[in-house]
Design a protein around this motif. Structure first.
Motif, PDB file in Angstrom:
ATOM      1  N   HIS A   1     -13.113  -3.773  -6.851  1.00  0.00           N
ATOM      2  CA  HIS A   1     -12.433  -2.944  -5.859  1.00  0.00           C
ATOM      3  C   HIS A   1     -11.858  -1.687  -6.501  1.00  0.00           C
ATOM      4  O   HIS A   1     -11.883  -0.606  -5.903  1.00  0.00           O
ATOM      5  CB  HIS A   1     -11.316  -3.745  -5.187  1.00  0.00           C
ATOM      6  CG  HIS A   1     -10.753  -3.088  -3.971  1.00  0.00           C
ATOM      7  ND1 HIS A   1     -11.426  -3.031  -2.775  1.00  0.00           N
ATOM      8  CD2 HIS A   1      -9.572  -2.437  -3.763  1.00  0.00           C
ATOM      9  CE1 HIS A   1     -10.695  -2.387  -1.879  1.00  0.00           C
ATOM     10  NE2 HIS A   1      -9.559  -2.010  -2.463  1.00  0.00           N
TER      11      HIS A   1
ATOM     12  N   CYS B   1      -5.517  -5.412  -4.302  1.00  0.00           N
ATOM     13  CA  CYS B   1      -6.416  -4.473  -3.623  1.00  0.00           C
ATOM     14  C   CYS B   1      -5.628  -3.537  -2.698  1.00  0.00           C
ATOM     15  O   CYS B   1      -5.960  -2.349  -2.587  1.00  0.00           O
ATOM     16  CB  CYS B   1      -7.478  -5.230  -2.838  1.00  0.00           C
ATOM     17  SG  CYS B   1      -8.721  -6.024  -3.898  1.00  0.00           S
TER      18      CYS B   1
ATOM     19  N   GLN C   1     -12.816   2.163  -5.407  1.00  0.00           N
ATOM     20  CA  GLN C   1     -11.788   3.082  -4.940  1.00  0.00           C
ATOM     21  C   GLN C   1     -11.559   4.256  -5.896  1.00  0.00           C
ATOM     22  O   GLN C   1     -10.780   5.158  -5.591  1.00  0.00           O
ATOM     23  CB  GLN C   1     -10.464   2.333  -4.734  1.00  0.00           C
ATOM     24  CG  GLN C   1     -10.462   1.394  -3.535  1.00  0.00           C
ATOM     25  CD  GLN C   1     -10.475   2.160  -2.228  1.00  0.00           C
ATOM     26  OE1 GLN C   1     -11.435   2.863  -1.905  1.00  0.00           O
ATOM     27  NE2 GLN C   1      -9.409   2.062  -1.462  1.00  0.00           N
TER      28      GLN C   1
ATOM     29  N   SER D   1      -5.219   6.522  -1.983  1.00  0.00           N
ATOM     30  CA  SER D   1      -4.863   7.439  -0.901  1.00  0.00           C
ATOM     31  C   SER D   1      -4.019   8.609  -1.382  1.00  0.00           C
ATOM     32  O   SER D   1      -3.973   9.660  -0.739  1.00  0.00           O
ATOM     33  CB  SER D   1      -4.104   6.688   0.197  1.00  0.00           C
ATOM     34  OG  SER D   1      -2.799   6.320  -0.247  1.00  0.00           O
TER      35      SER D   1
ATOM     36  N   ASP E   1      -5.561   0.520  -2.868  1.00  0.00           N
ATOM     37  CA  ASP E   1      -5.798   1.381  -1.705  1.00  0.00           C
ATOM     38  C   ASP E   1      -4.703   2.436  -1.596  1.00  0.00           C
ATOM     39  O   ASP E   1      -4.976   3.596  -1.267  1.00  0.00           O
ATOM     40  CB  ASP E   1      -5.851   0.539  -0.426  1.00  0.00           C
ATOM     41  CG  ASP E   1      -7.060  -0.392  -0.377  1.00  0.00           C
ATOM     42  OD1 ASP E   1      -8.009  -0.163  -1.144  1.00  0.00           O
ATOM     43  OD2 ASP E   1      -7.035  -1.344   0.427  1.00  0.00           O
TER      44      ASP E   1
ATOM     45  N   LYS F   1       0.826  -1.209   0.000  1.00  0.00           N
ATOM     46  CA  LYS F   1       0.000   0.000   0.000  1.00  0.00           C
ATOM     47  C   LYS F   1       0.859   1.256   0.000  1.00  0.00           C
ATOM     48  O   LYS F   1       0.624   2.186  -0.781  1.00  0.00           O
ATOM     49  CB  LYS F   1      -0.922  -0.005   1.218  1.00  0.00           C
ATOM     50  CG  LYS F   1      -1.853   1.208   1.286  1.00  0.00           C
ATOM     51  CD  LYS F   1      -2.802   1.120   2.471  1.00  0.00           C
ATOM     52  CE  LYS F   1      -3.696   2.351   2.537  1.00  0.00           C
ATOM     53  NZ  LYS F   1      -4.637   2.272   3.701  1.00  0.00           N
TER      54      LYS F   1
END
Length: 333
Positions: A163, A86, A167, A94, A90, A65
């Motif tokens: 996903h 995934c 997102q 962000s 993420d 991530k």
């Protein structure tokens, strides 16, 4: 300034090729590469400038991530690993300024495969089906993305796209056929095509299931690497108008195809190269004894059309599968 790319799978056959192609087309590109072993990290860092090894595995979700959050673009070449992909989404989400009402910008490529096209509820015969036609990544896209989750790659493909859409991250699934030729990276050079060649040598005869007329679409490793780099370029190195033409998520499935060849054509050419006799027809059960997935490897096949890449202006360059089979010594088929 060149973009910053985060890539997984660089010690493998496909990932190593994509990494090499990234540097071939963009010598000053900045790459963060997930690598498991320190020895591999040292070798790759000494080969490619501006490569930063990130020591970890696909189970290191927080690491994935944070690495994705620091990147302009992510390329995943680590198989159907839903949690890992995934986590990288993420991270991208962000770090992006996402307008939920707009179409997401393309930011991630995940490698998949055309074995999701195989319907294993049908008998495996090795014989080409009457009336079969190539699958299009435009005309047949809805069907491809709604395959039963029991099919290879289908569950991962659907979970990744769901996903990604949730997102607000634009994801492209890149799906090559059989891979031909030597890997272009500095570590792993051969694919499963070397297994068939070695098996034929040990058995003393080339083999197929049935009459071997079933065809596979194939891609050269170099063409696959170039296609991935091409999509990355369209996604983050082109103008806004061009970027908007790059399909993502539900419109982001891309076949890569250089040509097609039947399993019998391949077997005959291997037999000629090794000076063996006629090609042997084996049963499904015998193929499974050769390899757990032998019935699929030697008895199934599907063909594709890379309509989406063609529409963007990309075309394969390496079209001679026999030359690729013999490349660098030719211990593959």
């Amino acid at each position: 300034m060149e973009p910053r790319i985060f890539i997984t799978g660089v010690t493998g056959f496909v990932g190593g090729t994509i990494l090499d192609r990234l540097y071939k087309h963009h010598p000053n590109i900045r790459v963060d590469a997930l690598i498991r072993k320190e020895t591999d990290a040292t070798q790759l860092a000494s080969t490619y400038p501006n490569l930063t090894p990130i020591i970890g595995t696909l189970a290191s979700l927080s690491l994935l991530k944070s690495a994705a959050a620091a990147a302009d673009f992510v390329i995943h070449v680590g198989g159907d690993n839903i949690p890992a992909v995934c986590a990288m989404m993420d991270g991208l989400a962000s770090s992006l300024s996402i307008n939920k009402g707009s179409s997401p910008s393309p930011r991630l490529i995940s490698l998949t495969g055309i074995r999701s096209l195989i319907d294993l509820s049908l008998p495996i015969t090795g014989v080409a089906r009457s009336g079969s036609r190539p699958w299009s990544d435009i005309a047949d896209l809805d069907t491809i993305l709604q395959f039963p989750k029991t099919r290879m790659h289908a569950e991962a493909d659907q979970a990744i796209l769901a996903h990604s859409a949730a997102q607000g991250v634009g994801t492209m699934l890149v799906s090559p056929g059989q891979l031909w030729g030597q890997g272009k990276g500095v570590l792993k050079k051969e694919s499963h095509s070397a297994f068939y060649y070695a098996t034929v040598k040990s058995r003393g005869r080339a083999f197929v299931i049935g009459d071997g007329s079933v065809p596979w679409s194939w891609s050269s490793t170099g063409d696959l690497g170039d296609a991935v780099v091409f999509l990355m370029e369209q996604a983050i190195m082109s103008g806004d108008e061009r970027r908007e033409q790059v399909g993502v998520n539900e419109q982001g499935y891309y076949f890569v195809r250089s040509g097609e060849v039947s399993l019998m054509e391949r077997a005959k050419f291997v037999s000629e190269r090794l000076g063996l006799g006629e090609v042997e027809s084996v049963s499904v059960e015998a193929a499974k004894e050769i390899h757990p997935f032998g019935h699929i490897m030697f008895g199934c096949g599907e063909t594709t059309r890379a309509d989406r890449l063609t529409k963007l202006g990309w075309a394969p360059k390496e079209l001679d599968w026999k030359a690729l089979m013999e490349e660098e010594g030719g211990q593959r088929a």
